[in-house]
Design a protein around this motif. Structure first.
Motif, PDB file in Angstrom:
ATOM      1  N   CYS A   1       0.858  -1.190   0.000  1.00  0.00           N
ATOM      2  CA  CYS A   1       0.000   0.000   0.000  1.00  0.00           C
ATOM      3  C   CYS A   1       0.891   1.235   0.000  1.00  0.00           C
ATOM      4  CB  CYS A   1      -0.919   0.025   1.224  1.00  0.00           C
ATOM      5  SG  CYS A   1      -2.063   1.435   1.213  1.00  0.00           S
TER       6      CYS A   1
ATOM      7  N   VAL B   1      -0.749   4.394  -0.101  1.00  0.00           N
ATOM      8  CA  VAL B   1      -1.676   5.494   0.173  1.00  0.00           C
ATOM      9  C   VAL B   1      -1.198   6.297   1.381  1.00  0.00           C
ATOM     10  CG1 VAL B   1      -4.070   6.113   0.702  1.00  0.00           C
ATOM     11  CG2 VAL B   1      -3.578   4.235  -0.889  1.00  0.00           C
TER      12      VAL B   1
ATOM     13  N   CYS C   1      -1.898   6.446   4.956  1.00  0.00           N
ATOM     14  CA  CYS C   1      -2.715   7.092   5.992  1.00  0.00           C
ATOM     15  C   CYS C   1      -1.944   7.093   7.321  1.00  0.00           C
ATOM     16  CB  CYS C   1      -4.031   6.349   6.171  1.00  0.00           C
ATOM     17  SG  CYS C   1      -4.975   6.210   4.641  1.00  0.00           S
TER      18      CYS C   1
ATOM     19  N   CYS D   1      -3.215   4.652  10.002  1.00  0.00           N
ATOM     20  CA  CYS D   1      -3.398   3.240   9.627  1.00  0.00           C
ATOM     21  C   CYS D   1      -2.971   2.325  10.772  1.00  0.00           C
ATOM     22  CB  CYS D   1      -2.565   2.937   8.379  1.00  0.00           C
ATOM     23  SG  CYS D   1      -2.633   1.197   7.864  1.00  0.00           S
TER      24      CYS D   1
ATOM     25  N   GLU E   1      -3.489  -2.286   0.318  1.00  0.00           N
ATOM     26  CA  GLU E   1      -4.421  -1.890  -0.729  1.00  0.00           C
ATOM     27  C   GLU E   1      -4.473  -3.000  -1.759  1.00  0.00           C
ATOM     28  OE1 GLU E   1      -6.919  -1.237  -3.003  1.00  0.00           O
ATOM     29  OE2 GLU E   1      -6.890   0.360  -1.503  1.00  0.00           O
TER      30      GLU E   1
ATOM     31  N   THR F   1     -11.378  -1.459   0.036  1.00  0.00           N
ATOM     32  CA  THR F   1     -10.368  -0.786  -0.767  1.00  0.00           C
ATOM     33  C   THR F   1     -10.503   0.727  -0.702  1.00  0.00           C
ATOM     34  OG1 THR F   1      -9.525  -0.503  -3.040  1.00  0.00           O
ATOM     35  CG2 THR F   1     -11.856  -1.033  -2.812  1.00  0.00           C
ATOM     36  N   SER F   2      -9.374   1.391  -0.866  1.00  0.00           N
ATOM     37  CA  SER F   2      -9.387   2.853  -0.999  1.00  0.00           C
ATOM     38  C   SER F   2      -9.770   3.260  -2.411  1.00  0.00           C
ATOM     39  CB  SER F   2      -8.004   3.419  -0.670  1.00  0.00           C
ATOM     40  OG  SER F   2      -7.066   3.049  -1.673  1.00  0.00           O
TER      41      SER F   2
ATOM     42  N   SER G   1     -13.457   2.858   0.684  1.00  0.00           N
ATOM     43  CA  SER G   1     -13.074   3.734   1.787  1.00  0.00           C
ATOM     44  C   SER G   1     -12.014   4.711   1.274  1.00  0.00           C
ATOM     45  CB  SER G   1     -12.535   2.916   2.966  1.00  0.00           C
ATOM     46  OG  SER G   1     -12.280   3.745   4.082  1.00  0.00           O
ATOM     47  N   PRO G   2     -12.452   5.817   0.681  1.00  0.00           N
ATOM     48  CA  PRO G   2     -11.523   6.731   0.001  1.00  0.00           C
ATOM     49  C   PRO G   2     -10.624   7.473   0.976  1.00  0.00           C
ATOM     50  CG  PRO G   2     -13.711   7.702   0.103  1.00  0.00           C
ATOM     51  CD  PRO G   2     -13.839   6.306   0.645  1.00  0.00           C
ATOM     52  N   LYS G   3      -9.432   7.803   0.500  1.00  0.00           N
ATOM     53  CA  LYS G   3      -8.463   8.539   1.298  1.00  0.00           C
ATOM     54  C   LYS G   3      -8.032   9.799   0.554  1.00  0.00           C
ATOM     55  CE  LYS G   3      -8.511   5.119   4.272  1.00  0.00           C
ATOM     56  NZ  LYS G   3      -9.449   4.213   3.611  1.00  0.00           N
TER      57      LYS G   3
END
Length: 210
Positions: free
Chosen positions: A44, A46, A48, A51, A87, A111-112, A127-129
């Protein structure tokens, strides 16, 4: 199998960097309370900051595992399978979902949406970031939108993302666990004023299960 061959199989989706797999109760969203077998795929980018599975980020630390083996293990436990990460859409999910479908299993993904949607799914939890927004098509396919709320601005982000989803998508606001005491009252108040939204809680953490 030599390393180059393994990498080619991973690129095709025939092998995946498997972080962990476990049988538990789905704790979040629409299917909370349902027994399900979780397959956590590594990788992943992304990023966050909150996380709770940062150890999933580096795919190289998780062994490439043949999807046949993953599928055989999953089928022993449940007819509901949840693919998560990391992800998972970092990788081609089609071979894995084909193998699971061949065993008549129900397949969910969390998933993002940061990468193009691959695979055949019975349920898509998007689940958008903010760090890396979803690829367009998944908004039309998502069954539920789950926005993690860390601060007040996340409610604005949630509305922006909800505006992109299909009309049947179920909308959830979920408190980020580490600040739950602070944001739960804010979420409750918001949902009562905006009842198109529902509250999602990480009930598995309250139950002290994986």
């Amino acid at each position: 199998m030599v390393k180059d061959e393994v990498l080619k199989e991973v690129d095709k989706g025939n092998m995946l960097p498997l972080m962990e797999e476990f049988y538990t109760i789905q704790g979040e969203g629409f299917h909370k309370g349902t027994a399900a077998y979780f397959i956590r795929v590594g990788g992943c980018d992304v990023g966050c900051h909150w996380c709770d599975v940062k150890e999933s980020w580096n795919a190289e630390t998780h062994p490439p595992t043949a999807i046949e083996k993953i599928t055989e293990n999953a089928a022993k436990y449940s007819d509901t399978i949840v693919i998560t990460g990391g992800e998972p859409l970092t990788w081609n999910m089609q071979p894995l979902t084909d193998a699971l479908k061949a065993k008549n299993l129900k397949i969910h993904i969390e998933t993002s949406g940061a990468y193009p949607l691959t695979g055949t799914w019975d349920w898509i939890c998007l689940s958008p970031k903010k760090n890396k927004l979803p690829e367009g098509r998944i908004y039309d396919e998502a069954h539920e939108l789950k926005v993690i709320v860390f601060n007040k601005h996340d409610l604005i982000f949630a509305e922006q993302e909800a505006a992109k989803t299909n009309k049947d998508c179920i909308l959830y606001l979920q408190p980020e666990w580490s600040v739950r005491d602070k944001v739960v009252p804010m979420i409750v108040d918001y949902v009562m004023k905006n009842p198109k939204w529902k509250v999602s809680l990480q009930t598995h953490k309250y139950l002290n299960i994986p």
